[in-house]
Design an enzyme around this catalytic site. Structure first.
Site, short mmCIF file in Angstrom:
data_model
loop_
_atom_site.label_atom_id
_atom_site.label_comp_id
_atom_site.label_asym_id
_atom_site.label_seq_id
_atom_site.Cartn_x
_atom_site.Cartn_y
_atom_site.Cartn_z
N SER A 249 0.88 -1.16 0.00
CA SER A 249 0.00 0.00 0.00
C SER A 249 0.91 1.21 0.00
O SER A 249 2.10 1.11 0.32
CB SER A 249 -0.89 0.01 1.23
OG SER A 249 -0.18 0.62 2.29
N LYS A 250 0.34 2.33 -0.37
CA LYS A 250 1.19 3.52 -0.51
C LYS A 250 1.81 3.91 0.83
O LYS A 250 2.79 4.63 0.88
CB LYS A 250 0.40 4.66 -1.12
CG LYS A 250 0.00 4.32 -2.53
CD LYS A 250 -0.34 5.50 -3.40
CE LYS A 250 -0.56 4.99 -4.82
NZ LYS A 250 -1.61 5.60 -5.54
N ARG A 251 1.23 3.44 1.90
CA ARG A 251 1.77 3.81 3.21
C ARG A 251 2.79 2.82 3.75
O ARG A 251 3.37 3.01 4.79
CB ARG A 251 0.63 3.96 4.22
CG ARG A 251 -0.12 5.28 4.07
CD ARG A 251 -1.32 5.31 4.97
NE ARG A 251 -2.27 4.25 4.63
CZ ARG A 251 -3.14 4.31 3.64
NH1 ARG A 251 -3.19 5.39 2.90
NH2 ARG A 251 -3.96 3.32 3.37
N ASP A 252 2.99 1.75 3.02
CA ASP A 252 3.93 0.71 3.47
C ASP A 252 5.35 1.27 3.54
O ASP A 252 5.89 1.73 2.53
CB ASP A 252 3.88 -0.45 2.47
CG ASP A 252 4.65 -1.66 2.96
OD1 ASP A 252 5.58 -1.49 3.75
OD2 ASP A 252 4.29 -2.77 2.55
N GLN A 257 7.91 3.03 -2.65
CA GLN A 257 6.69 2.81 -3.41
C GLN A 257 6.72 3.33 -4.85
O GLN A 257 5.97 2.87 -5.68
CB GLN A 257 5.52 3.52 -2.70
CG GLN A 257 5.28 3.02 -1.32
CD GLN A 257 4.65 1.65 -1.33
OE1 GLN A 257 3.80 1.36 -2.17
NE2 GLN A 257 5.07 0.79 -0.44
#
Ligand code: GLU
Length: 476
Positions: A249-252, A257
Site C-alpha cells: 500500500s502507498k503507506r507501506d 513505493q
C-alpha cells in the site's frame, strides 16, 4: 485483416508513478509491442478533488524513464484523442443523453440523508447487500437546490461473464450491484462510465489492470451490453505484496513505493524493467535476466501468475548489480556522477574513471558510490579500528613505506613488492594484507588494495603512513 492490438495504461493523475502502476503499464506495453500494436496512455482525471497538477506529467515521465514511453498520449495524440478524460466531456454527453432518453439511466436527487435512511432500513431488515432503492426512478422529486447524479438502471437478472486472461472464466450476476452512478453531481462522469466509453472509442483491444478492478469489470460489461459493443479482453493482475505477504500500500514503509524512488537510489531503468516484468508473469524458464527486446519477443498470455507476487528487494538489487556491471566506462561515469558530492568530485577528478571502475562490480545501488569513494577524498583515521597492530605488523608497514618509494610505480611492481614482503616477513594472504590495508585506508574492507595504492600514488601513501605512525593507535 486482424484488428490492431491497442492497450492502454489509464492512471488517475493523483501523484507519482507507483510500482504497481508501473507494472500494469509494463504488461500493457509488452503485450502491445509483442503484437506490433500500440501502447496508449490515457489520463483518467474525472475525480477533480484528487487530481494533482503535476500528476499526468509525473506518470508520463515515469513511463519514459522506465523505457516504456507510450506510442500515443496527451503529448502525441491520434484520431481517437483527446487523451485527458476531462477534455472529452462533450463526447460522454452524447451517450448520457442516449441513456436518459431511453430510460436506461435516470437523474437522482436523493440527499445523503435520504440514502442513509434507506440503507439503514434495509440493514434493519437483515439485508446485507444494501442497494439504492430506486426512488428517483419510480418517482423523481426534483429538488431545485440539488444537482442530481445520474444513475444507470440495472436489470438484476443478467449474468456478466468474461474469460479473464489471468484467472479464466469469471461470472458476476448483475444483482450483485445496484443502479450505480455514471455522472456525479459535479457533472463529471464516473470511472466506470468514462472508462467504457473511452476503451470502446479508442478501440482498446486488451486491458491489463489490477485485480481490484474485477468488481468494476462486471459493471462495465453491463454498459457494453447496453450499447451493444464488444468489450476488450481483460487480464486482472494479482496483487504485489511486501515481504510480510501484505498487499503493497502507498503507506507501506518497508518498500519504496514510487518509480522515482528507485531512480533516486540509483537503479538503472533496464534493471527495474527486467525485475517488474517478472513480478506476476513468468517466461516459464529459470532465466532471470532478459533484455527489453527479449521480453517483448517472449511475452505471452500464458505466463501470468495466479498467486500474489512478492516484492523481493534483494532480487531487485541483484538485478541492478547485473546491469551496473554491464555498463561501459562511459555510461558508468554518466550514471554515477550525479551521486557524488561536488567537492569530492573535484578531489578525485583526475582519477575518476579508475576509481569508478574499481567499484563497478560491487555496486547494487548507484548511490552507494557516494560513500565508497570517500576513501579517496578523506584522509584516513585509525581511531575507531578494533585491531591491535603487532610489532611485526608495524615493521611490515614501515618496510612497505620505505620500499614503495624506490620501486617503479606500477601495478606489476607493487604486486611484486607485496610478494617480496610476504616472503621476507613470512606472512601470507590476510596476515599480510590486513595490516597494510588498515594502515593505508583506515578500513577493514574495500576494493583491491593494489589498485587503491596505484590511485593514491607514492606521495599520498607517504603522507598516510606518516600520519599512521603519528597516530597513537599502533601504541595501544
Ligand atoms: N483509472 C483507473 C485506475 O487508476 C484505471 C483502471 C483501468 O485500467 O481500467 O485504477
Amino acid at each position: 485483416m486482424k484488428k490492431e492490438i491497442r492497450t492502454r495504461y489509464a492512471p488517475s493523475p493523483t501523484g507519482k508513478l507507483h510500482l504497481g502502476g508501473a507494472r500494469t503499464a509494463l504488461f500493457n506495453y509488452l503485450y502491445a509491442k509483442n503484437q506490433k500494436g500500440k501502447f496508449i496512455l490515457r489520463i483518467e482525471d474525472t475525480d477533480l478533488k484528487r487530481n494533482q497538477e503535476e500528476g499526468a506529467k509525473n506518470q508520463l515521465d515515469g513511463l519514459k524513464w522506465l523505457g516504456i514511453a507510450p506510442d500515443i498520449s496527451y503529448e502525441k495524440e491520434d484520431q481517437f484523442g483527446p487523451y485527458f478524460q476531462s477534455k472529452r466531456l462533450n463526447i460522454y454527453q452524447k451517450y448520457i443523453d442516449y441513456l436518459l432518453e431511453n430510460k436506461l439511466a435516470y437523474k437522482c436527487y436523493c440527499t445523503k440523508e435520504e440514502l442513509e435512511e434507506s440503507a439503514n432500513k434495509q440493514r434493519s431488515k437483515g439485508i446485507k447487500l444494501v442497494k439504492y432503492n430506486r426512488k428517483c426512478y419510480d418517482n423523481p422529486s426534483i429538488k431545485k437546490d440539488i444537482k442530481p447524479v445520474i444513475r444507470l438502471f440495472v436489470e438484476d437478472n443478467l449474468k456478466l461473464s468474461w474469460d479473464d486472461l489471468v484467472r479464466g472464466k469469471i461470472e458476476v450476476p448483475s444483482s450483485s450491484f445496484d443502479d450505480f452512478i455514471i455522472v456525479k453531481s459535479d457533472g463529471m462522469p464516473t470511472y466506470n462510465f468514462a472508462n467504457v466509453i473511452d476503451d470502446h472509442l479508442m478501440q482498446i483491444s486488451d486491458v491489463f489492470r489490477g485485480e481490484e478492478h474485477i468488481s468494476n469489470t462486471a459493471k462495465q460489461l453491463y454498459l457494453y451490453k447496453l450499447f451493444n459493443w464488444n468489450p476488450p479482453r481483460f487480464a486482472h493482475l494479482t496483487i504485489i505484496t511486501n515481504k510480510d505477504k501484505k498487499k503493497l500500500s502507498k503507506r507501506d514503509e518497508t518498500v519504496f513505493q514510487f518509480i522515482e524512488n528507485y531512480q533516486t537510489l540509483g537503479y538503472l531503468p533496464e534493471a527495474v524493467f527486467n525485475f517488474l516484468s517478472l513480478l506476476g508473469w513468468s517466461p516459464q524458464t529459470e532465466q532471470e535476466i532478459f533484455t527489453k527486446e527479449q521480453l517483448i519477443n517472449i511475452f505471452n498470455l500464458n505466463g501470468f501468475s495466479r498467486a500474489p507476487s512478492q516484492f523481493n528487494l534483494e532480487k531487485l538489487k541483484w538485478t541492478n548489480n547485473y546491469y551496473i556491471k554491464k555498463l561501459s566506462p562511459h555510461k558508468l561515469k554518466e550514471f554515477l556522477i550525479p551521486f557524488i558530492d561536488q567537492k569530492d568530485l573535484l578531489i578525485i577528478k583526475d582519477n575518476l574513471d579508475n576509481i569508478l571502475l574499481l567499484f563497478q562490480d560491487q555496486l547494487r545501488e548507484g548511490n552507494e558510490i557516494k560513500d565508497l569513494i570517500k576513501i579517496f577524498t578523506i584522509f584516513p583515521t585509525w581511531k575507531d579500528l578494533d585491531y591491535k597492530f603487532s610489532k611485526k605488523d608495524l615493521d611490515l608497514i614501515k618496510d612497505f613505506a620505505n620500499k614503495i618509494k624506490i620501486i617503479k610505480f606500477n601495478h606489476l611492481e607493487i604486486e611484486k613488492l607485496l610478494k617480496d614482503l610476504s616472503i621476507e616477513f613470512k606472512v601470507k594472504g590476510r596476515e599480510l594484507m590486513r595490516p597494510l590495508r588498515l594502515a593505508i585506508t583506515g578500513n577493514e574492507k574495500g576494493p583491491s588494495l593494489i589498485k587503491i595504492i596505484e590511485i593514491y600514488g607514492v606521495k599520498k601513501i607517504e603522507l598516510i603512513i606518516k600520519g599512521f605512525f603519528k597516530d597513537e593507535i599502533h601504541n595501544r
